[in-house]
Scaffold this active site. Structure first.
Site, PDB file in Angstrom:
ATOM      1  CG  ASN A   1      -4.303  -0.881 -12.645  1.00  0.00           C
ATOM      2  OD1 ASN A   1      -3.991  -0.914 -11.459  1.00  0.00           O
ATOM      3  ND2 ASN A   1      -3.833  -1.751 -13.520  1.00  0.00           N
TER       4      ASN A   1
ATOM      5  N   GLY B   1       0.781  -1.233   0.000  1.00  0.00           N
ATOM      6  CA  GLY B   1       0.000   0.000   0.000  1.00  0.00           C
ATOM      7  C   GLY B   1       0.807   1.275   0.000  1.00  0.00           C
ATOM      8  CB  SER B   2       4.277   2.223  -0.915  1.00  0.00           C
ATOM      9  OG  SER B   2       4.385   1.742  -2.228  1.00  0.00           O
ATOM     10  CG  ASN B   3       1.673   3.401  -5.783  1.00  0.00           C
ATOM     11  OD1 ASN B   3       2.364   4.391  -5.907  1.00  0.00           O
ATOM     12  ND2 ASN B   3       1.857   2.310  -6.501  1.00  0.00           N
TER      13      ASN B   3
ATOM     14  CE  LYS C   1     -10.586 -15.024  -9.246  1.00  0.00           C
ATOM     15  NZ  LYS C   1      -9.569 -15.877  -9.847  1.00  0.00           N
TER      16      LYS C   1
ATOM     17  CG  HIS D   1       1.173  -2.360 -15.883  1.00  0.00           C
ATOM     18  ND1 HIS D   1       0.745  -3.548 -15.350  1.00  0.00           N
ATOM     19  CD2 HIS D   1       2.203  -2.655 -16.697  1.00  0.00           C
ATOM     20  CE1 HIS D   1       1.487  -4.534 -15.836  1.00  0.00           C
ATOM     21  NE2 HIS D   1       2.383  -4.010 -16.656  1.00  0.00           N
TER      22      HIS D   1
END
Length: 188
Positions: free
Chosen positions: A100, A12-14, A58, A102
């Site tokens: 998102n 979770g650094s972003n 999921k 990438h």
């Protein structure tokens, strides 16, 4: 103020950078973090910032539980920040603006199984001179949504996948919150 919901599967650094950015910016706020991993460090980060979190599996992602929970937060934007499961079409139908990040310059090194260190190792093994990040809209296929932003970095001095990962994390932390802000400012 617009509501942002983050999806993350790991450290979770972003997510942390996004939370910090929007605490200083009145344009939006992170209202929840959703994770498919009950032991993900991103959940500790959510707790440290007093942000609600939702943990799911999921089956719950694909069978309506997550969509039902999303309705409670009324997100203006959903951001995948290190989320490793394929995002279901049922959610995209109701929330078509999902973005998102990438860790490569798509279309190279995208698709199922291409995330994190898998990407960096492939880049290293192919002797690439540069790599970078791609921020894109999410569609029903892995890493095939419309590009929003790309930024390249030279990696000729990198001798390991870990060194590449370090350069990519720097790009992600610098640009991801800013691009989210630009998307929120646009008339999407």
């Amino acid at each position: 103020m617009k509501n942002i919901v983050l999806f993350a599967s790991g450290n979770g650094s972003n997510a942390e950078e996004i939370i910090r950015y929007f605490k200083k910016n009145n344009q939006g706020t992170v209202v929840a973090i959703f994770s498919n991993k009950p032991d993900a460090k991103v959940l500790d980060r959510a707790k440290n910032h007093n942000i609600l979190s939702v943990v799911f599996n999921k089956a719950q992602l694909n069978e309506g539980f997550v969509l039902e929970k999303l309705h409670q937060f009324q997100p203006d934007l959903i951001v995948l920040a290190g989320f490793l499961l394929k995002f279901p079409e049922s959610i995209l139908k109701e929330y078509p603006k999902v973005i998102n990040i990438h860790p490569a310059l798509l279309p190279k090194y995208g698709g199922k199984g291409m995330y994190g260190m898998n990407v960096h190792q492939a880049v290293l093994e192919n002797n690439e001179k540069e790599t970078g990040i791609t921020i894109h809209y999410v569609n029903e296929h892995y890493d095939e949504g419309e590009f929003i932003f790309q930024k390249a970095v030279n990696i000729e001095d990198c001798k390991s996948a870990e060194e590449i990962a370090h350069k990519i994390h720097e790009l992600e932390h610098q640009y991801f919150p800013e691009i989210i802000s630009e998307v929120l400012n646009s008339n999407f």
